[in-house]
Scaffold this motif. Structure first.
Motif, short mmCIF file in Angstrom:
data_model
loop_
_atom_site.label_atom_id
_atom_site.label_comp_id
_atom_site.label_asym_id
_atom_site.label_seq_id
_atom_site.Cartn_x
_atom_site.Cartn_y
_atom_site.Cartn_z
N ARG A 289 -5.15 -8.70 3.46
CA ARG A 289 -4.73 -7.40 2.96
C ARG A 289 -4.58 -6.44 4.15
O ARG A 289 -5.51 -6.27 4.92
CB ARG A 289 -5.76 -6.83 1.98
CG ARG A 289 -5.75 -7.50 0.64
CD ARG A 289 -4.48 -7.12 -0.13
NE ARG A 289 -4.51 -7.68 -1.47
CZ ARG A 289 -4.03 -8.86 -1.80
NH1 ARG A 289 -3.47 -9.62 -0.87
NH2 ARG A 289 -4.09 -9.28 -3.05
N SER A 290 -3.42 -5.85 4.25
CA SER A 290 -3.17 -4.87 5.31
C SER A 290 -2.07 -3.94 4.82
O SER A 290 -1.85 -3.81 3.62
CB SER A 290 -2.78 -5.56 6.62
OG SER A 290 -1.58 -6.30 6.44
N GLY A 291 -1.37 -3.30 5.73
CA GLY A 291 -0.29 -2.41 5.33
C GLY A 291 -0.67 -0.95 5.47
O GLY A 291 -1.64 -0.59 6.15
N PHE A 292 0.09 -0.11 4.79
CA PHE A 292 -0.06 1.33 4.94
C PHE A 292 -0.74 1.95 3.72
O PHE A 292 -0.66 1.43 2.62
CB PHE A 292 1.31 1.98 5.16
CG PHE A 292 1.97 1.58 6.44
CD1 PHE A 292 1.74 2.28 7.62
CD2 PHE A 292 2.81 0.47 6.49
CE1 PHE A 292 2.33 1.91 8.80
CE2 PHE A 292 3.41 0.09 7.67
CZ PHE A 292 3.17 0.81 8.84
N VAL A 293 -1.40 3.06 3.97
CA VAL A 293 -2.05 3.81 2.89
C VAL A 293 -0.97 4.46 2.04
O VAL A 293 -0.04 5.09 2.57
CB VAL A 293 -2.98 4.90 3.46
CG1 VAL A 293 -3.58 5.73 2.32
CG2 VAL A 293 -4.08 4.28 4.31
N TYR A 294 -1.08 4.27 0.70
CA TYR A 294 -0.21 5.03 -0.20
C TYR A 294 -1.02 6.19 -0.73
O TYR A 294 -2.03 6.01 -1.40
CB TYR A 294 0.28 4.17 -1.37
CG TYR A 294 1.08 4.98 -2.37
CD1 TYR A 294 2.39 5.34 -2.09
CD2 TYR A 294 0.50 5.42 -3.56
CE1 TYR A 294 3.12 6.11 -2.98
CE2 TYR A 294 1.23 6.19 -4.46
CZ TYR A 294 2.53 6.53 -4.17
OH TYR A 294 3.26 7.29 -5.05
N SER A 295 -0.62 7.40 -0.39
CA SER A 295 -1.35 8.59 -0.79
C SER A 295 -0.37 9.60 -1.36
O SER A 295 0.81 9.62 -0.99
CB SER A 295 -2.09 9.20 0.42
OG SER A 295 -2.72 10.41 0.07
N LEU A 296 -0.85 10.43 -2.28
CA LEU A 296 0.01 11.43 -2.89
C LEU A 296 0.56 12.42 -1.87
O LEU A 296 1.54 13.10 -2.12
CB LEU A 296 -0.74 12.17 -4.00
CG LEU A 296 -1.15 11.32 -5.19
CD1 LEU A 296 -1.96 12.13 -6.18
CD2 LEU A 296 0.06 10.72 -5.88
N GLY A 297 -0.12 12.50 -0.73
CA GLY A 297 0.36 13.39 0.32
C GLY A 297 1.51 12.80 1.12
O GLY A 297 2.03 13.43 2.02
N GLY A 298 1.88 11.55 0.82
CA GLY A 298 2.99 10.91 1.49
C GLY A 298 2.63 10.37 2.86
O GLY A 298 3.49 10.16 3.70
N LYS A 299 1.33 10.11 3.11
CA LYS A 299 0.90 9.64 4.42
C LYS A 299 1.33 8.18 4.62
O LYS A 299 1.23 7.37 3.72
CB LYS A 299 -0.62 9.78 4.56
CG LYS A 299 -1.12 11.22 4.39
CD LYS A 299 -2.63 11.26 4.44
CE LYS A 299 -3.14 12.69 4.30
NZ LYS A 299 -2.82 13.26 2.99
N THR A 300 1.78 7.86 5.82
CA THR A 300 2.15 6.49 6.15
C THR A 300 1.31 6.04 7.33
O THR A 300 1.81 5.86 8.44
CB THR A 300 3.64 6.39 6.47
OG1 THR A 300 3.95 7.35 7.51
CG2 THR A 300 4.50 6.69 5.26
N VAL A 301 0.02 5.88 7.09
CA VAL A 301 -0.92 5.47 8.12
C VAL A 301 -1.41 4.06 7.77
O VAL A 301 -1.71 3.77 6.61
CB VAL A 301 -2.12 6.45 8.20
CG1 VAL A 301 -3.08 6.04 9.29
CG2 VAL A 301 -1.62 7.87 8.43
N ARG A 302 -1.49 3.21 8.78
CA ARG A 302 -1.92 1.84 8.53
C ARG A 302 -3.42 1.79 8.27
O ARG A 302 -4.22 2.29 9.05
CB ARG A 302 -1.56 0.94 9.71
CG ARG A 302 -1.85 -0.54 9.46
CD ARG A 302 -1.33 -1.41 10.59
NE ARG A 302 0.11 -1.48 10.61
CZ ARG A 302 0.83 -2.30 9.85
NH1 ARG A 302 0.22 -3.10 8.98
NH2 ARG A 302 2.14 -2.32 9.94
N LYS A 303 -3.81 1.13 7.15
CA LYS A 303 -5.22 1.00 6.82
C LYS A 303 -5.82 -0.22 7.51
O LYS A 303 -5.09 -1.07 8.04
CB LYS A 303 -5.39 0.87 5.30
CG LYS A 303 -4.63 -0.28 4.67
CD LYS A 303 -4.65 -0.17 3.16
CE LYS A 303 -3.75 -1.22 2.51
NZ LYS A 303 -3.67 -1.08 1.04
#
Length: 350
Positions: A289-303
Protein backbone atom coordinates in the motif's frame (compact mmCIF):
# COMPACT_ATOMS: atom_id res chain seq x y z
CA UNK A 1 -25.58 -10.06 8.47
CA UNK A 2 -25.88 -6.49 7.16
CA UNK A 3 -24.94 -5.93 3.54
CA UNK A 4 -24.59 -2.71 1.57
CA UNK A 5 -25.55 -3.64 -2.00
CA UNK A 6 -24.08 -1.26 -4.58
CA UNK A 7 -26.22 -1.32 -7.72
CA UNK A 8 -24.46 -0.48 -10.97
CA UNK A 9 -25.39 1.06 -14.28
CA UNK A 10 -24.58 -0.92 -17.39
CA UNK A 11 -21.04 -0.10 -18.59
CA UNK A 12 -20.12 1.41 -15.21
CA UNK A 13 -16.42 2.32 -15.11
CA UNK A 14 -14.02 2.16 -12.16
CA UNK A 15 -10.34 2.79 -11.50
CA UNK A 16 -9.07 0.62 -8.63
CA UNK A 17 -5.29 1.00 -8.66
CA UNK A 18 -2.51 -0.76 -6.76
CA UNK A 19 0.93 0.44 -5.70
CA UNK A 20 2.51 -0.59 -9.00
CA UNK A 21 0.03 1.41 -11.05
CA UNK A 22 -1.87 -1.66 -12.28
CA UNK A 23 -5.63 -2.04 -12.09
CA UNK A 24 -7.42 -4.34 -9.62
CA UNK A 25 -10.88 -5.82 -10.07
CA UNK A 26 -12.04 -5.09 -6.50
CA UNK A 27 -11.93 -2.33 -3.88
CA UNK A 28 -10.25 -3.38 -0.63
CA UNK A 29 -11.50 -2.66 2.90
CA UNK A 30 -8.69 -0.21 3.71
CA UNK A 31 -9.61 1.81 0.62
CA UNK A 32 -13.31 1.61 1.51
CA UNK A 33 -12.74 2.88 5.06
CA UNK A 34 -10.58 5.70 3.70
CA UNK A 35 -13.44 6.75 1.42
CA UNK A 36 -15.90 6.61 4.34
CA UNK A 37 -13.61 8.72 6.51
CA UNK A 38 -13.58 11.43 3.87
CA UNK A 39 -17.38 11.24 3.62
CA UNK A 40 -17.73 11.56 7.40
CA UNK A 41 -15.58 14.71 7.38
CA UNK A 42 -17.54 16.08 4.44
CA UNK A 43 -20.87 15.58 6.24
CA UNK A 44 -20.03 16.14 9.92
CA UNK A 45 -16.48 17.43 10.37
CA UNK A 46 -13.49 16.26 12.39
CA UNK A 47 -15.37 15.58 15.66
CA UNK A 48 -17.49 12.82 14.11
CA UNK A 49 -14.38 11.43 12.40
CA UNK A 50 -12.78 10.91 15.83
CA UNK A 51 -15.84 8.88 16.90
CA UNK A 52 -15.62 6.77 13.73
CA UNK A 53 -11.90 6.14 14.31
CA UNK A 54 -12.62 5.07 17.91
CA UNK A 55 -15.30 2.60 16.75
CA UNK A 56 -12.78 1.03 14.38
CA UNK A 57 -9.92 0.91 16.89
CA UNK A 58 -12.07 -0.65 19.62
CA UNK A 59 -13.49 -3.30 17.24
CA UNK A 60 -17.09 -2.15 17.56
CA UNK A 61 -17.52 -2.28 13.79
CA UNK A 62 -15.74 -4.10 10.96
CA UNK A 63 -15.90 -3.81 7.17
CA UNK A 64 -15.19 -6.39 4.52
CA UNK A 65 -13.70 -5.47 1.17
CA UNK A 66 -16.06 -4.82 -1.73
CA UNK A 67 -16.88 -7.98 -3.68
CA UNK A 68 -19.26 -8.96 -6.48
CA UNK A 69 -22.67 -10.53 -6.80
CA UNK A 70 -24.93 -11.49 -9.70
CA UNK A 71 -28.66 -10.94 -10.11
CA UNK A 72 -30.28 -13.38 -12.55
CA UNK A 73 -33.44 -11.51 -13.57
CA UNK A 74 -35.95 -13.61 -15.56
CA UNK A 75 -37.16 -12.19 -18.87
CA UNK A 76 -40.47 -14.00 -18.33
CA UNK A 77 -42.47 -13.77 -15.11
CA UNK A 78 -42.96 -17.52 -14.61
CA UNK A 79 -39.19 -18.20 -14.53
CA UNK A 80 -37.20 -18.43 -11.29
CA UNK A 81 -34.56 -15.80 -10.67
CA UNK A 82 -31.57 -15.89 -8.31
CA UNK A 83 -29.07 -13.68 -6.50
CA UNK A 84 -25.59 -15.07 -5.89
CA UNK A 85 -22.98 -13.44 -3.63
CA UNK A 86 -19.28 -14.16 -4.14
CA UNK A 87 -16.36 -14.22 -1.70
CA UNK A 88 -12.66 -14.21 -2.61
CA UNK A 89 -11.16 -17.56 -3.43
CA UNK A 90 -9.17 -18.95 -0.48
CA UNK A 91 -5.40 -18.83 -1.04
CA UNK A 92 -5.04 -22.62 -1.22
CA UNK A 93 -4.76 -25.29 -3.91
CA UNK A 94 -7.70 -27.26 -5.30
CA UNK A 95 -7.43 -30.98 -6.08
CA UNK A 96 -9.98 -33.14 -7.89
CA UNK A 97 -11.11 -36.56 -6.64
CA UNK A 98 -12.55 -37.59 -10.03
CA UNK A 99 -12.01 -37.25 -13.75
CA UNK A 100 -13.62 -34.01 -14.78
CA UNK A 101 -14.42 -31.76 -17.74
CA UNK A 102 -13.09 -28.62 -16.00
CA UNK A 103 -9.31 -28.47 -16.35
CA UNK A 104 -6.92 -27.58 -13.55
CA UNK A 105 -5.76 -24.66 -15.71
CA UNK A 106 -9.32 -23.28 -15.65
CA UNK A 107 -9.59 -23.86 -11.90
CA UNK A 108 -6.45 -21.78 -11.29
CA UNK A 109 -8.08 -18.76 -12.97
CA UNK A 110 -10.95 -18.64 -10.45
CA UNK A 111 -10.77 -15.52 -8.27
CA UNK A 112 -14.21 -15.61 -6.66
CA UNK A 113 -16.37 -18.41 -5.25
CA UNK A 114 -20.01 -18.32 -4.21
CA UNK A 115 -20.80 -18.42 -0.50
CA UNK A 116 -22.15 -21.98 -0.76
CA UNK A 117 -19.11 -23.13 -2.72
CA UNK A 118 -16.86 -21.66 -0.03
CA UNK A 119 -18.73 -23.78 2.54
CA UNK A 120 -18.09 -26.87 0.39
CA UNK A 121 -14.41 -25.99 0.04
CA UNK A 122 -14.17 -25.61 3.80
CA UNK A 123 -15.63 -29.08 4.36
CA UNK A 124 -13.41 -30.62 1.66
CA UNK A 125 -10.17 -29.40 3.27
CA UNK A 126 -7.56 -32.15 3.30
CA UNK A 127 -5.07 -31.62 6.12
CA UNK A 128 -2.38 -33.94 4.72
CA UNK A 129 -2.47 -32.51 1.19
CA UNK A 130 -3.01 -28.96 2.49
CA UNK A 131 -5.57 -28.47 -0.26
CA UNK A 132 -9.30 -28.56 -0.92
CA UNK A 133 -9.99 -31.99 -2.39
CA UNK A 134 -13.34 -32.40 -4.14
CA UNK A 135 -14.99 -33.37 -7.43
CA UNK A 136 -14.53 -30.53 -9.91
CA UNK A 137 -17.72 -31.67 -11.64
CA UNK A 138 -19.68 -30.21 -8.71
CA UNK A 139 -18.83 -26.64 -9.77
CA UNK A 140 -19.81 -24.49 -12.73
CA UNK A 141 -17.72 -21.60 -14.01
CA UNK A 142 -19.34 -18.25 -14.75
CA UNK A 143 -17.06 -16.50 -17.16
CA UNK A 144 -13.51 -17.36 -16.14
CA UNK A 145 -13.11 -15.82 -12.68
CA UNK A 146 -16.31 -16.88 -10.86
CA UNK A 147 -17.45 -20.32 -9.70
CA UNK A 148 -20.67 -21.66 -8.16
CA UNK A 149 -21.94 -25.02 -6.98
CA UNK A 150 -23.92 -26.85 -9.64
CA UNK A 151 -26.80 -27.29 -7.19
CA UNK A 152 -27.04 -23.50 -6.67
CA UNK A 153 -28.13 -22.95 -10.27
CA UNK A 154 -30.28 -26.07 -10.59
CA UNK A 155 -33.47 -23.97 -10.73
CA UNK A 156 -32.10 -21.62 -13.37
CA UNK A 157 -32.84 -22.49 -16.98
CA UNK A 158 -29.30 -21.80 -18.15
CA UNK A 159 -26.92 -24.11 -19.93
CA UNK A 160 -23.37 -24.49 -18.68
CA UNK A 161 -22.14 -23.08 -21.99
CA UNK A 162 -24.25 -19.94 -21.50
CA UNK A 163 -22.83 -19.38 -18.03
CA UNK A 164 -19.25 -19.92 -19.16
CA UNK A 165 -19.68 -17.40 -21.97
CA UNK A 166 -20.86 -14.59 -19.68
CA UNK A 167 -18.46 -11.65 -19.56
CA UNK A 168 -19.11 -8.73 -17.23
CA UNK A 169 -15.66 -7.55 -16.09
CA UNK A 170 -13.53 -5.86 -18.74
CA UNK A 171 -10.21 -4.06 -18.45
CA UNK A 172 -10.02 -1.34 -21.08
CA UNK A 173 -7.35 1.10 -22.13
CA UNK A 174 -7.85 4.27 -24.17
CA UNK A 175 -5.17 6.61 -25.55
CA UNK A 176 -5.02 10.28 -24.59
CA UNK A 177 -2.82 13.36 -24.95
CA UNK A 178 -2.06 15.78 -22.13
CA UNK A 179 -3.01 19.39 -22.85
CA UNK A 180 0.08 21.57 -22.41
CA UNK A 181 -0.27 25.14 -21.15
CA UNK A 182 2.51 26.05 -23.52
CA UNK A 183 0.87 25.51 -26.89
CA UNK A 184 4.31 25.35 -28.55
CA UNK A 185 5.10 22.10 -26.75
CA UNK A 186 3.36 18.87 -27.72
CA UNK A 187 1.38 17.16 -24.96
CA UNK A 188 2.50 13.82 -23.62
CA UNK A 189 0.82 10.69 -24.99
CA UNK A 190 -0.60 8.29 -22.41
CA UNK A 191 -3.07 5.44 -21.92
CA UNK A 192 -6.06 5.81 -19.60
CA UNK A 193 -7.09 2.48 -18.07
CA UNK A 194 -10.27 1.46 -16.30
CA UNK A 195 -12.39 -1.49 -15.25
CA UNK A 196 -15.75 -1.64 -17.00
CA UNK A 197 -18.65 -3.64 -15.55
CA UNK A 198 -21.32 -4.61 -18.08
CA UNK A 199 -24.64 -6.41 -18.00
CA UNK A 200 -25.04 -9.62 -19.97
CA UNK A 201 -27.78 -12.09 -20.75
CA UNK A 202 -28.69 -15.68 -21.48
CA UNK A 203 -31.72 -16.93 -23.37
CA UNK A 204 -34.05 -16.55 -20.38
CA UNK A 205 -32.22 -14.13 -18.03
CA UNK A 206 -30.74 -10.67 -17.81
CA UNK A 207 -27.57 -11.02 -15.73
CA UNK A 208 -26.76 -7.87 -13.75
CA UNK A 209 -23.57 -7.74 -11.66
CA UNK A 210 -23.47 -5.66 -8.50
CA UNK A 211 -20.93 -4.89 -5.78
CA UNK A 212 -21.41 -5.31 -2.04
CA UNK A 213 -19.65 -5.22 1.29
CA UNK A 214 -20.41 -6.61 4.74
CA UNK A 215 -20.75 -4.56 7.92
CA UNK A 216 -20.18 -6.43 11.16
CA UNK A 217 -21.41 -4.40 14.14
CA UNK A 218 -23.99 -1.75 14.95
CA UNK A 219 -24.13 0.98 12.32
CA UNK A 220 -24.54 4.50 13.80
CA UNK A 221 -26.68 7.06 11.97
CA UNK A 222 -23.73 9.21 10.88
CA UNK A 223 -21.97 6.22 9.32
CA UNK A 224 -25.13 5.13 7.56
CA UNK A 225 -25.23 8.57 5.94
CA UNK A 226 -21.53 8.35 4.98
CA UNK A 227 -22.17 5.04 3.23
CA UNK A 228 -25.17 6.46 1.36
CA UNK A 229 -22.96 9.34 0.23
CA UNK A 230 -20.82 6.84 -1.70
CA UNK A 231 -23.61 6.94 -4.28
CA UNK A 232 -22.73 10.57 -5.04
CA UNK A 233 -19.04 10.73 -4.09
CA UNK A 234 -18.06 7.40 -5.67
CA UNK A 235 -15.01 5.24 -4.96
CA UNK A 236 -11.59 4.75 -6.51
CA UNK A 237 -9.64 7.04 -8.80
CA UNK A 238 -10.47 9.16 -11.87
CA UNK A 239 -13.83 10.25 -10.44
CA UNK A 240 -13.48 13.65 -12.10
CA UNK A 241 -13.73 11.68 -15.36
CA UNK A 242 -16.98 10.01 -14.31
CA UNK A 243 -15.53 6.77 -12.97
CA UNK A 244 -16.42 5.09 -9.66
CA UNK A 245 -20.14 5.84 -9.32
CA UNK A 246 -23.19 3.71 -8.52
CA UNK A 247 -26.81 3.76 -9.60
CA UNK A 248 -28.16 3.13 -6.09
CA UNK A 249 -27.22 1.72 -2.68
CA UNK A 250 -29.58 -0.77 -1.01
CA UNK A 251 -29.41 -2.29 2.46
CA UNK A 252 -29.87 -6.04 2.81
CA UNK A 253 -30.45 -7.90 6.05
CA UNK A 254 -29.84 -11.64 5.56
CA UNK A 255 -30.32 -14.62 7.85
CA UNK A 256 -26.90 -15.87 6.77
CA UNK A 257 -24.19 -15.53 9.42
CA UNK A 258 -20.50 -15.90 8.73
CA UNK A 259 -19.33 -19.33 10.02
CA UNK A 260 -16.97 -18.72 12.94
CA UNK A 261 -15.75 -22.29 13.52
CA UNK A 262 -13.04 -24.12 11.65
CA UNK A 263 -9.47 -25.36 11.86
CA UNK A 264 -8.48 -22.09 10.22
CA UNK A 265 -9.94 -18.67 9.47
CA UNK A 266 -10.19 -16.86 6.13
CA UNK A 267 -10.03 -13.10 5.97
CA UNK A 268 -12.63 -11.06 4.05
CA UNK A 269 -10.72 -7.81 4.44
CA UNK A 270 -7.20 -6.52 4.04
CA UNK A 271 -5.29 -7.11 7.26
CA UNK A 272 -2.29 -5.48 8.93
CA UNK A 273 -0.89 -7.71 11.70
CA UNK A 274 0.03 -6.64 15.17
CA UNK A 275 3.54 -7.78 16.08
CA UNK A 276 2.32 -10.68 18.22
CA UNK A 277 -0.06 -11.92 15.47
CA UNK A 278 2.50 -12.50 12.71
CA UNK A 279 3.08 -16.15 13.70
CA UNK A 280 -0.58 -17.00 13.16
CA UNK A 281 -0.45 -16.60 9.37
CA UNK A 282 -0.89 -19.84 7.39
CA UNK A 283 -1.50 -19.33 3.63
CA UNK A 284 -1.39 -15.68 2.65
CA UNK A 285 -0.62 -13.12 -0.01
CA UNK A 286 1.06 -9.74 0.52
CA UNK A 287 0.26 -6.49 -1.23
CA UNK A 288 1.95 -3.12 -0.94
CA UNK A 289 0.00 0.00 0.00
CA UNK A 290 1.42 3.35 -1.04
CA UNK A 291 0.40 6.34 -3.13
CA UNK A 292 -0.86 9.79 -2.30
CA UNK A 293 -3.07 11.10 0.48
CA UNK A 294 -6.62 11.86 -0.64
CA UNK A 295 -7.81 14.76 1.47
CA UNK A 296 -10.71 17.19 1.14
CA UNK A 297 -8.13 19.95 1.02
CA UNK A 298 -6.87 18.57 -2.29
CA UNK A 299 -3.42 17.65 -0.92
CA UNK A 300 -1.25 15.46 -3.14
CA UNK A 301 1.38 14.30 -0.67
CA UNK A 302 2.76 10.77 -0.74
CA UNK A 303 1.86 8.75 2.36
CA UNK A 304 4.09 6.18 4.05
CA UNK A 305 4.01 2.75 2.42
CA UNK A 306 3.03 -0.49 4.19
CA UNK A 307 2.47 -4.17 3.38
CA UNK A 308 -0.97 -5.71 4.00
CA UNK A 309 -2.34 -9.26 3.89
CA UNK A 310 -4.84 -9.75 1.06
CA UNK A 311 -8.39 -11.08 1.22
CA UNK A 312 -8.72 -14.88 1.08
CA UNK A 313 -5.66 -15.48 3.26
CA UNK A 314 -5.80 -18.21 5.93
CA UNK A 315 -4.84 -17.91 9.60
CA UNK A 316 -4.18 -20.57 12.23
CA UNK A 317 -6.07 -18.54 14.85
CA UNK A 318 -8.33 -15.53 14.93
CA UNK A 319 -6.46 -12.24 14.89
CA UNK A 320 -7.64 -8.66 15.30
CA UNK A 321 -5.30 -6.68 13.10
CA UNK A 322 -4.41 -3.05 13.55
CA UNK A 323 -4.97 0.47 12.30
CA UNK A 324 -1.73 2.28 11.58
CA UNK A 325 -0.91 5.91 10.92
CA UNK A 326 0.73 6.37 7.51
CA UNK A 327 0.81 10.16 7.83
CA UNK A 328 3.64 11.83 5.87
CA UNK A 329 6.19 13.83 7.82
CA UNK A 330 5.11 17.36 8.78
CA UNK A 331 1.55 16.67 7.63
CA UNK A 332 -1.33 18.52 9.28
CA UNK A 333 -3.55 15.55 10.18
CA UNK A 334 -3.38 11.79 10.77
CA UNK A 335 -3.77 9.41 7.84
CA UNK A 336 -4.93 5.91 8.79
CA UNK A 337 -4.61 2.57 7.06
CA UNK A 338 -7.45 0.27 8.16
CA UNK A 339 -6.04 -3.24 8.72
CA UNK A 340 -8.69 -4.87 10.93
CA UNK A 341 -9.94 -8.40 10.24
CA UNK A 342 -13.34 -9.87 9.48
CA UNK A 343 -13.32 -13.66 9.33
CA UNK A 344 -15.13 -16.73 8.11
CA UNK A 345 -14.25 -20.15 9.56
CA UNK A 346 -12.49 -22.55 7.19
CA UNK A 347 -11.35 -26.17 7.15
CA UNK A 348 -14.28 -28.04 8.66
CA UNK A 349 -14.78 -28.33 12.40
CA UNK A 350 -12.08 -27.08 14.74
Amino acid sequence: MKIAKLLLNDHAKFHFGDSSGDLKDHFSSDQLVSALMNNVVLLYGDKQLSEFTSLLREDHIHFSSIFYGLDFLPKQQHKNGATIYFFPRPKVDFMSTEQHSVSYKEIKKINYVSIKLLEKLSKSWNEEEEACKFDFHSIVLIGKKFAVLREEIADLECTEQELQSLRFLHFDSKPGVEVSRDLKKPGKFYFQEHLEVTFDETKYYRVQPFMYFIIDGKLPVFLNAAIQLLEDEGIGGKRSLGKGFFHKIEWKETSYTLPQKGRYFMNLSTYFPKKEEAGKLYFYELEKRSGFVYSLGGKTVRKKSAMVINEGSLFREKVKGDMINVEPENFDHSVYLYGKSIFVGFGGKA
